[in-house]
Design a protein around this motif. Structure first.
Motif, PDB file in Angstrom:
ATOM      1  N   MET A   1     -12.442 -42.391 -18.511  1.00  0.00           N
ATOM      2  CA  MET A   1     -11.094 -42.456 -17.938  1.00  0.00           C
ATOM      3  C   MET A   1     -10.901 -43.781 -17.196  1.00  0.00           C
ATOM      4  O   MET A   1      -9.834 -44.406 -17.279  1.00  0.00           O
ATOM      5  CB  MET A   1     -10.862 -41.273 -16.998  1.00  0.00           C
ATOM      6  N   ILE A   2     -11.935 -44.215 -16.477  1.00  0.00           N
ATOM      7  CA  ILE A   2     -11.871 -45.492 -15.756  1.00  0.00           C
ATOM      8  C   ILE A   2     -11.724 -46.640 -16.747  1.00  0.00           C
ATOM      9  O   ILE A   2     -10.886 -47.527 -16.569  1.00  0.00           O
ATOM     10  CB  ILE A   2     -13.111 -45.663 -14.850  1.00  0.00           C
ATOM     11  N   ARG A   3     -12.536 -46.627 -17.803  1.00  0.00           N
ATOM     12  CA  ARG A   3     -12.463 -47.690 -18.807  1.00  0.00           C
ATOM     13  C   ARG A   3     -11.085 -47.724 -19.473  1.00  0.00           C
ATOM     14  O   ARG A   3     -10.483 -48.784 -19.629  1.00  0.00           O
ATOM     15  CB  ARG A   3     -13.549 -47.506 -19.855  1.00  0.00           C
ATOM     16  N   SER A   4     -10.570 -46.562 -19.863  1.00  0.00           N
ATOM     17  CA  SER A   4      -9.255 -46.506 -20.511  1.00  0.00           C
ATOM     18  C   SER A   4      -8.162 -47.046 -19.597  1.00  0.00           C
ATOM     19  O   SER A   4      -7.302 -47.816 -20.032  1.00  0.00           O
ATOM     20  CB  SER A   4      -8.914 -45.066 -20.904  1.00  0.00           C
TER      21      SER A   4
ATOM     22  N   PRO B   1     -22.015 -55.796 -13.784  1.00  0.00           N
ATOM     23  CA  PRO B   1     -22.877 -54.795 -14.413  1.00  0.00           C
ATOM     24  C   PRO B   1     -22.671 -53.377 -13.856  1.00  0.00           C
ATOM     25  O   PRO B   1     -22.828 -52.396 -14.588  1.00  0.00           O
ATOM     26  CB  PRO B   1     -24.296 -55.288 -14.128  1.00  0.00           C
ATOM     27  N   LEU B   2     -22.295 -53.269 -12.588  1.00  0.00           N
ATOM     28  CA  LEU B   2     -22.035 -51.952 -12.015  1.00  0.00           C
ATOM     29  C   LEU B   2     -20.802 -51.327 -12.658  1.00  0.00           C
ATOM     30  O   LEU B   2     -20.764 -50.109 -12.894  1.00  0.00           O
ATOM     31  CB  LEU B   2     -21.867 -52.022 -10.498  1.00  0.00           C
ATOM     32  N   ILE B   3     -19.809 -52.135 -12.975  1.00  0.00           N
ATOM     33  CA  ILE B   3     -18.615 -51.629 -13.665  1.00  0.00           C
ATOM     34  C   ILE B   3     -19.018 -51.074 -15.028  1.00  0.00           C
ATOM     35  O   ILE B   3     -18.573 -49.989 -15.420  1.00  0.00           O
ATOM     36  CB  ILE B   3     -17.544 -52.735 -13.829  1.00  0.00           C
ATOM     37  N   ALA B   4     -19.877 -51.789 -15.743  1.00  0.00           N
ATOM     38  CA  ALA B   4     -20.339 -51.323 -17.054  1.00  0.00           C
ATOM     39  C   ALA B   4     -21.069 -49.988 -16.923  1.00  0.00           C
ATOM     40  O   ALA B   4     -20.854 -49.071 -17.727  1.00  0.00           O
ATOM     41  CB  ALA B   4     -21.241 -52.369 -17.696  1.00  0.00           C
TER      42      ALA B   4
ATOM     43  N   PHE C   1     -15.033 -43.243  -7.000  1.00  0.00           N
ATOM     44  CA  PHE C   1     -13.740 -42.904  -6.407  1.00  0.00           C
ATOM     45  C   PHE C   1     -12.920 -44.165  -6.157  1.00  0.00           C
ATOM     46  O   PHE C   1     -11.706 -44.171  -6.367  1.00  0.00           O
ATOM     47  CB  PHE C   1     -13.929 -42.127  -5.102  1.00  0.00           C
ATOM     48  N   GLU C   2     -13.563 -45.228  -5.700  1.00  0.00           N
ATOM     49  CA  GLU C   2     -12.838 -46.479  -5.424  1.00  0.00           C
ATOM     50  C   GLU C   2     -12.277 -47.065  -6.724  1.00  0.00           C
ATOM     51  O   GLU C   2     -11.118 -47.488  -6.762  1.00  0.00           O
ATOM     52  CB  GLU C   2     -13.755 -47.484  -4.732  1.00  0.00           C
TER      53      GLU C   2
ATOM     54  N   LEU D   1      -7.472 -48.078 -10.101  1.00  0.00           N
ATOM     55  CA  LEU D   1      -6.840 -47.990 -11.418  1.00  0.00           C
ATOM     56  C   LEU D   1      -5.803 -46.877 -11.537  1.00  0.00           C
ATOM     57  O   LEU D   1      -5.129 -46.755 -12.550  1.00  0.00           O
ATOM     58  CB  LEU D   1      -7.919 -47.791 -12.489  1.00  0.00           C
ATOM     59  N   GLY D   2      -5.693 -46.044 -10.503  1.00  0.00           N
ATOM     60  CA  GLY D   2      -4.724 -44.952 -10.542  1.00  0.00           C
ATOM     61  C   GLY D   2      -5.175 -43.780 -11.387  1.00  0.00           C
ATOM     62  O   GLY D   2      -4.343 -43.040 -11.919  1.00  0.00           O
ATOM     63  N   VAL D   3      -6.490 -43.588 -11.515  1.00  0.00           N
ATOM     64  CA  VAL D   3      -7.013 -42.457 -12.273  1.00  0.00           C
ATOM     65  C   VAL D   3      -6.963 -41.230 -11.367  1.00  0.00           C
ATOM     66  O   VAL D   3      -7.587 -41.203 -10.315  1.00  0.00           O
ATOM     67  CB  VAL D   3      -8.468 -42.717 -12.733  1.00  0.00           C
ATOM     68  N   PRO D   4      -6.223 -40.187 -11.767  1.00  0.00           N
ATOM     69  CA  PRO D   4      -6.130 -38.999 -10.916  1.00  0.00           C
ATOM     70  C   PRO D   4      -7.434 -38.215 -10.933  1.00  0.00           C
ATOM     71  O   PRO D   4      -7.995 -37.952 -11.987  1.00  0.00           O
ATOM     72  CB  PRO D   4      -4.995 -38.198 -11.551  1.00  0.00           C
ATOM     73  N   LEU D   5      -7.917 -37.864  -9.756  1.00  0.00           N
ATOM     74  CA  LEU D   5      -9.155 -37.096  -9.661  1.00  0.00           C
ATOM     75  C   LEU D   5      -8.883 -35.634  -9.363  1.00  0.00           C
ATOM     76  O   LEU D   5      -9.405 -34.752 -10.014  1.00  0.00           O
ATOM     77  CB  LEU D   5     -10.065 -37.692  -8.587  1.00  0.00           C
ATOM     78  N   PHE D   6      -8.090 -35.368  -8.354  1.00  0.00           N
ATOM     79  CA  PHE D   6      -7.829 -33.997  -7.950  1.00  0.00           C
ATOM     80  C   PHE D   6      -6.343 -33.695  -7.986  1.00  0.00           C
ATOM     81  O   PHE D   6      -5.916 -32.740  -8.581  1.00  0.00           O
ATOM     82  CB  PHE D   6      -8.378 -33.734  -6.542  1.00  0.00           C
TER      83      PHE D   6
END
Length: 112
Positions: free
Chosen positions: A22-25, A46-49, A64-65, A70-75
């Motif tokens: 989801m983060i990558r997309s 490398p941490l992003i990868a 979470f950060e 990126l605006g990825v909804p978690l909850f």
């Protein structure tokens, strides 16, 4: 000291992989490079990868950060709904016992 390998459940591995994907997309939808995201988050490329692969060794705070950037909804997608739900969980938690097992005060009454 050698690094120990921790075993994770299939559900945990799947959840981490899903969040990473989801983060990558979201990053690709925003035409953001991994280097740009790393700079915004204050982490290494490398941490992003690793995060995008769903590596369970990446700190949950980092995941979470990245999701927040990126605006990825978690909850909850809406910040006010998230705060409302968090408030409700805090109130419910205040009603729970502080410990799972309470030590008996003094002598145990085992005379049946």
């Amino acid at each position: 000291m050698p690094k120990t390998t921790r075993l994770h459940s299939p559900i945990a591995r799947s959840a981490a992989e899903l969040l990473g994907r989801m983060i990558r997309s979201a990053r690709l939808e925003r035409n953001m490079t991994a280097a740009e995201l790393a700079e915004r988050a204050g982490v290494s490329r490398p941490l992003i990868a690793r995060a995008e692969r769903g590596d369970l060794g990446v700190a949950i705070g980092t995941m979470f950060e990245l999701s927040a950037i990126l605006g990825v909804p978690l909850f909850e997608e809406d910040a006010s709904r998230l705060e409302t739900r968090l408030d409700a969980e805090r109130r419910a938690g205040a009603l729970l016992r502080k410990r799972a097992f309470q030590h008996a005060q003094g002598r145990v009454d085992d005379d049946f």
